[in-house]
Structure formats: C-alpha cells, structure tokens
Design an enzyme around this catalytic site. Sequence first.
Site, PDB file in Angstrom:
ATOM      1  N   GLU A 292      54.457  31.818  38.069  1.00  0.00           N
ATOM      2  CA  GLU A 292      53.058  32.016  38.824  1.00  0.00           C
ATOM      3  C   GLU A 292      53.023  31.278  40.192  1.00  0.00           C
ATOM      4  O   GLU A 292      53.152  30.160  40.173  1.00  0.00           O
ATOM      5  CB  GLU A 292      52.007  31.793  37.824  1.00  0.00           C
ATOM      6  CG  GLU A 292      50.590  31.806  38.350  1.00  0.00           C
ATOM      7  CD  GLU A 292      50.186  33.340  38.924  1.00  0.00           C
ATOM      8  OE1 GLU A 292      50.529  34.354  38.336  1.00  0.00           O
ATOM      9  OE2 GLU A 292      49.712  33.056  39.983  1.00  0.00           O
ATOM     10  N   GLN A 293      52.375  32.064  41.208  1.00  0.00           N
ATOM     11  CA  GLN A 293      52.328  31.343  42.510  1.00  0.00           C
ATOM     12  C   GLN A 293      51.178  30.395  42.517  1.00  0.00           C
ATOM     13  O   GLN A 293      51.293  29.415  43.032  1.00  0.00           O
ATOM     14  CB  GLN A 293      52.329  32.419  43.412  1.00  0.00           C
ATOM     15  CG  GLN A 293      50.893  33.371  43.455  1.00  0.00           C
ATOM     16  CD  GLN A 293      50.724  34.237  44.654  1.00  0.00           C
ATOM     17  OE1 GLN A 293      51.741  34.414  45.271  1.00  0.00           O
ATOM     18  NE2 GLN A 293      49.669  34.979  44.764  1.00  0.00           N
TER      19      GLN A 293
ATOM     20  N   TYR B  51      27.541  45.480  33.729  1.00  0.00           N
ATOM     21  CA  TYR B  51      27.459  45.392  32.219  1.00  0.00           C
ATOM     22  C   TYR B  51      27.650  43.751  32.024  1.00  0.00           C
ATOM     23  O   TYR B  51      27.844  42.852  32.998  1.00  0.00           O
ATOM     24  CB  TYR B  51      28.669  45.917  31.581  1.00  0.00           C
ATOM     25  CG  TYR B  51      30.086  45.789  32.426  1.00  0.00           C
ATOM     26  CD1 TYR B  51      30.768  46.531  33.393  1.00  0.00           C
ATOM     27  CD2 TYR B  51      30.928  44.667  32.152  1.00  0.00           C
ATOM     28  CE1 TYR B  51      31.910  46.312  34.115  1.00  0.00           C
ATOM     29  CE2 TYR B  51      32.292  44.186  32.820  1.00  0.00           C
ATOM     30  CZ  TYR B  51      32.696  45.048  33.563  1.00  0.00           C
ATOM     31  OH  TYR B  51      33.998  44.926  34.177  1.00  0.00           O
TER      32      TYR B  51
HETATM   33  P1  FAD Z   1      47.633  41.062  38.526  1.00  0.00           P
HETATM   34  O1  FAD Z   1      46.722  40.713  37.520  1.00  0.00           O
HETATM   35  O2  FAD Z   1      46.980  41.007  39.975  1.00  0.00           O
HETATM   36  O3  FAD Z   1      48.409  39.552  38.432  1.00  0.00           O
HETATM   37  C1  FAD Z   1      49.574  39.259  39.436  1.00  0.00           C
HETATM   38  C2  FAD Z   1      49.716  37.738  39.268  1.00  0.00           C
HETATM   39  O4  FAD Z   1      51.152  37.561  40.013  1.00  0.00           O
HETATM   40  C3  FAD Z   1      48.816  37.044  39.887  1.00  0.00           C
HETATM   41  O5  FAD Z   1      48.547  35.771  38.985  1.00  0.00           O
HETATM   42  C4  FAD Z   1      49.543  36.326  41.008  1.00  0.00           C
HETATM   43  O6  FAD Z   1      49.136  35.195  41.532  1.00  0.00           O
HETATM   44  C5  FAD Z   1      51.097  36.343  40.798  1.00  0.00           C
HETATM   45  N1  FAD Z   1      51.736  36.671  42.080  1.00  0.00           N
HETATM   46  C6  FAD Z   1      51.698  37.257  43.077  1.00  0.00           C
HETATM   47  N2  FAD Z   1      52.748  37.273  43.911  1.00  0.00           N
HETATM   48  C7  FAD Z   1      53.688  36.483  43.314  1.00  0.00           C
HETATM   49  C8  FAD Z   1      54.735  35.784  43.841  1.00  0.00           C
HETATM   50  N3  FAD Z   1      55.452  36.005  44.899  1.00  0.00           N
HETATM   51  N4  FAD Z   1      55.397  34.704  42.961  1.00  0.00           N
HETATM   52  C9  FAD Z   1      54.793  34.344  42.000  1.00  0.00           C
HETATM   53  N5  FAD Z   1      53.558  34.899  41.481  1.00  0.00           N
HETATM   54  C10 FAD Z   1      52.908  35.992  42.255  1.00  0.00           C
HETATM   55  N6  FAD Z   1      41.094  46.947  35.810  1.00  0.00           N
HETATM   56  C11 FAD Z   1      40.731  47.263  34.605  1.00  0.00           C
HETATM   57  O7  FAD Z   1      41.458  47.511  33.638  1.00  0.00           O
HETATM   58  N7  FAD Z   1      39.254  47.330  34.369  1.00  0.00           N
HETATM   59  C12 FAD Z   1      38.413  46.697  35.098  1.00  0.00           C
HETATM   60  O8  FAD Z   1      37.296  46.791  35.024  1.00  0.00           O
HETATM   61  C13 FAD Z   1      38.945  46.607  36.526  1.00  0.00           C
HETATM   62  N8  FAD Z   1      37.910  46.047  37.598  1.00  0.00           N
HETATM   63  C14 FAD Z   1      38.394  45.957  38.781  1.00  0.00           C
HETATM   64  C15 FAD Z   1      37.517  45.627  39.803  1.00  0.00           C
HETATM   65  C16 FAD Z   1      38.026  45.005  41.022  1.00  0.00           C
HETATM   66  C17 FAD Z   1      37.023  44.816  42.177  1.00  0.00           C
HETATM   67  C18 FAD Z   1      39.357  45.250  41.435  1.00  0.00           C
HETATM   68  C19 FAD Z   1      40.028  44.781  42.753  1.00  0.00           C
HETATM   69  C20 FAD Z   1      40.407  45.412  40.546  1.00  0.00           C
HETATM   70  C21 FAD Z   1      39.902  45.947  39.005  1.00  0.00           C
HETATM   71  N9  FAD Z   1      40.637  46.100  38.113  1.00  0.00           N
HETATM   72  C22 FAD Z   1      40.384  46.638  36.731  1.00  0.00           C
HETATM   73  C23 FAD Z   1      42.215  46.529  38.360  1.00  0.00           C
HETATM   74  C24 FAD Z   1      42.862  45.220  37.615  1.00  0.00           C
HETATM   75  O9  FAD Z   1      42.237  44.113  38.206  1.00  0.00           O
HETATM   76  C25 FAD Z   1      44.433  45.272  38.044  1.00  0.00           C
HETATM   77  O10 FAD Z   1      44.887  46.625  37.943  1.00  0.00           O
HETATM   78  C26 FAD Z   1      45.277  44.172  37.070  1.00  0.00           C
HETATM   79  O11 FAD Z   1      44.926  43.049  37.571  1.00  0.00           O
HETATM   80  C27 FAD Z   1      46.613  44.473  37.334  1.00  0.00           C
HETATM   81  O12 FAD Z   1      47.313  43.661  36.589  1.00  0.00           O
HETATM   82  P2  FAD Z   1      48.752  42.855  36.923  1.00  0.00           P
HETATM   83  O13 FAD Z   1      49.343  42.116  35.826  1.00  0.00           O
HETATM   84  O14 FAD Z   1      49.491  44.232  37.289  1.00  0.00           O
HETATM   85  O15 FAD Z   1      48.733  42.138  38.326  1.00  0.00           O
END
Ligand code: FAD
Length: 390
Positions: free
Chosen positions: A36-37, A215
Amino acid sequence: MAVRQKIRVAVIGAGLGGTIAAVLLRRRGFDVTVYEQAASFSRLGAGINLSPNVTRVLQEVGILDRLREIGVMTEAWLSRKWDTGETLFQLPLGPAAEARYGLPYITIHRGDFHAELIAAVGEDSIAFGKRLVDVDPEGDTAKLSFADGTSAEAEIVVGADGVNSMVREILLGPEKPIYTGHVGHRAIFPVSRLRGLELPDITKWWAEDRHLVVYFVTANKEEIYFVSGVPEPEWTSESSWVDCDVEEIRSAFDGFHPEVQALIDACPAATKWAFFERKPLPLWNSGRIVLLGDACHPMKPHMGQGAAMAIEDAAMLARCFDETPDGDFQDAFALYAANRMQRTERVQNESRENTWLKFEQNPDWVFDYDVFEVPLVAHSGQGVKTGTGS
Ligand code: FAD
C-alpha cells in the site's frame, strides 16, 4: 493447498477491494502480502452504502456481525423531489431486506469500515509506504519495484490500486481516466449541529441535473454524511479532491427543500471530489497480472456500487481459484474476467444514467447477486463446474 502455500500473491493497494482479496486468497492457502502506497490510513470523511450483495461477502470475510454493531441498519431508502419534498420512491430495507435477501443493508463511516477490513487482513500482512512504480512480469516470478527503492517478487500480482492504477498502466499502457463533468461535495458532521431536525436513515434528493444523498454513518446516529452530484465542466486540480467552501454547496442547492437548506446550514466544512470513469477495458489480466475494482472499472458513484463491484470482484477472483486446477492461475484469471466484465459494465452504465432507485423499481439484479453461488460462464476453451459455492 500445499501447492498454493508456495504461491506468493502481491496485492497492490489496501483499499476496499484489495483487502477483501487478501483475506479470501489467504484463506485459500496463498502466501499473500498487500503493498500500500499510504504510510497509514486516517478516518476519512466519507460514508458508504453496503447493500446485500456486499454484506454477503462481508459475512464470508467474517466481519458482518461487527458491522451490524457499528453501522446503521438502514430502515428504508427514500427518494424525494428536490423542491417540494414529494416522495418519488420508498424502498423498505431493514427487516424487509433481511427477509428478502437474508442480509442487511448498512450505511457506515468509510473509515470505520476500512479499519475493520485492515484488521481482518492483519497489519502484519500489509507493507505500508510501498508505492508500486514498476512490474516486470517476465520469467518465473513477477518483480515489483517500489518508489522507495525496494523490490519484491511474487508469482501473482493483483492490481487493486484504484482509479489511477499503475498495474493497469503496466498491462495496457498509460491512459488517464475520463473526467465525467460531475463533482461530488462530501461532508460528515455531528447530528447535534442540526438542532433537533429529524432525518430519515437515507434520503436522495433529486433535481434535473444534480442530487444530494444524505445518511447516518454510525449506529448511534450521531454523525450524518452527505454527498452530492453536481455538474462542473472542468476539473483542473492534479488531486482528485479539494477542500470546498460551504457557500459553494449552498449556491449549488439554492431553492432546494428547507430540509436540504438546514443540512447545508449545519455543515461546518466540506470537500469536493471529481468523478472519473473509464470505458470498459478490453483486458483484465495477462500472464501473472490481474486487475480488480476501480483499477479496471471506475464509475460514477451514483448507484453507491463502486466499492461493491470491487468487493464482488475480489470474492469472484477467490472463488475462481476453487473452480480451476491448483496452480493454474491463468485459467482462474480468465474465468474471473469472463464472469465479471458484463456485470460491472452494466453497473457502470446504470451509474452514469443516474436513475437508480429514483422511481419504483426492483433492485434484485444488484442486491440479490450471490457471488459465491451465481452460475459461472466458462471462458473460451474451458469447461467449469457451474453453480457451485466456495
Ligand atoms: P480504492 O478503494 O481506491 O483503493 C486503492 C488503494 O490502492 C488505495 O489504498 C491506494 O492508496 C492504493 N494505491 C494506489 N496506487 C498505488 C500504488 N502505485 N502502489 C501501492 N498502492 C497504491 N462506492 C460504493 O460502493 N458506495 C458508495 O457509497 C460510494 N460513494 C462514493 C462517493 C464518492 C464521492 C466517490 C469518489 C466514490 C464513491 N464510491 C462508492 C466508490 C468507491 O469509493 C470506489 O469504487 C472504491 O473505493 C474502489 O475500491 P478499490 O479497492 O478498487 O480502490
């Protein structure tokens, strides 16, 4: 299992999808490390919806009982017209969701939820401060390089590194995500600031070109969250979010119902987020590398299903290892992609439309999806056991 213990899995990103993938792959015998970055995580100012398709996975992970304690067991979804407050649609959740899906619908503080996921992985299995900058997937192992000059090796690399995914870039080349022309204002604050105003568990206020979702995020209902969707033609910041003046939100929601005005009046501070998406990717995996979550299908958050899709992906990836021979991870990857692309594209499209639960509709195709039991489609050239659970 014995074979798997020798297979090192590097999950890139300890976000919502990466943590679930880590727990479920380790349970299947793999030697998993999450890179994790971030140096650490703070309690970010955001809420999140956990619909039954997600709480099903969280039950499997083993944290659902805890989430029932700390989150809000949402009684009903309420859609209202922006000015008159007329009810457009009310969907009973609470006991009705439990009866229909066997699982709850929960709203929760995103930071509290994430903390439970990190605990489920175990901090010992997460290498913080490791920003991936390169992967060399050729040879017997993939070689990972990090911004701090260190490196690591793994047989499998899971790119769960979000919308600006470096793993996606390594797989498909550089391509910036598309700004959707919409932003979301986000705020969390103590309910005490509302001076006795009583609010339903979750309300979405709908106008022609903008909306506001409100909410509670803690079981005692002491913290309230809102997130908007508002058109904004350009996003010029390098960052995906900026601090935002509450006056800007007031002006964006000028003329809205008095309940919305009261909420904005009580809001002490807010942030503004750019919404990005990508066209469906042609490829989710190659060689030792596989993608999940926002790394392969970022979407507008208007259905509250972005994280849900990342979490379903993680669970499907784990299941596909049960459905394919030990050690044949490329077969598992292909099966996983074949069984996730269609659903995530449909959810991406529906999120872009922004009509989800506006008027009466049956949410079963989203909420009743059982990632552990849904019959699988075979990927080309392969036969699979169908309809089996993990
Ligand atoms: P993320 O949760 O973004 O995790 C990615 C991780 O990778 C992060 O910890 C990051 O630091 C790490 N990372 C990135 N690049 C690197 C690298 N090069 N090396 C090492 N680590 C790295 N979704 C819902 O289901 N319900 C909701 O109510 C909802 N509300 C939202 C509201 C807003 C305003 C936004 C912007 C999004 C919302 N979402 C919601 C969407 C949701 O946040 C994302 O779809 C979700 O977080 C995606 O999960 P993920 O694990 O793919 O990525």
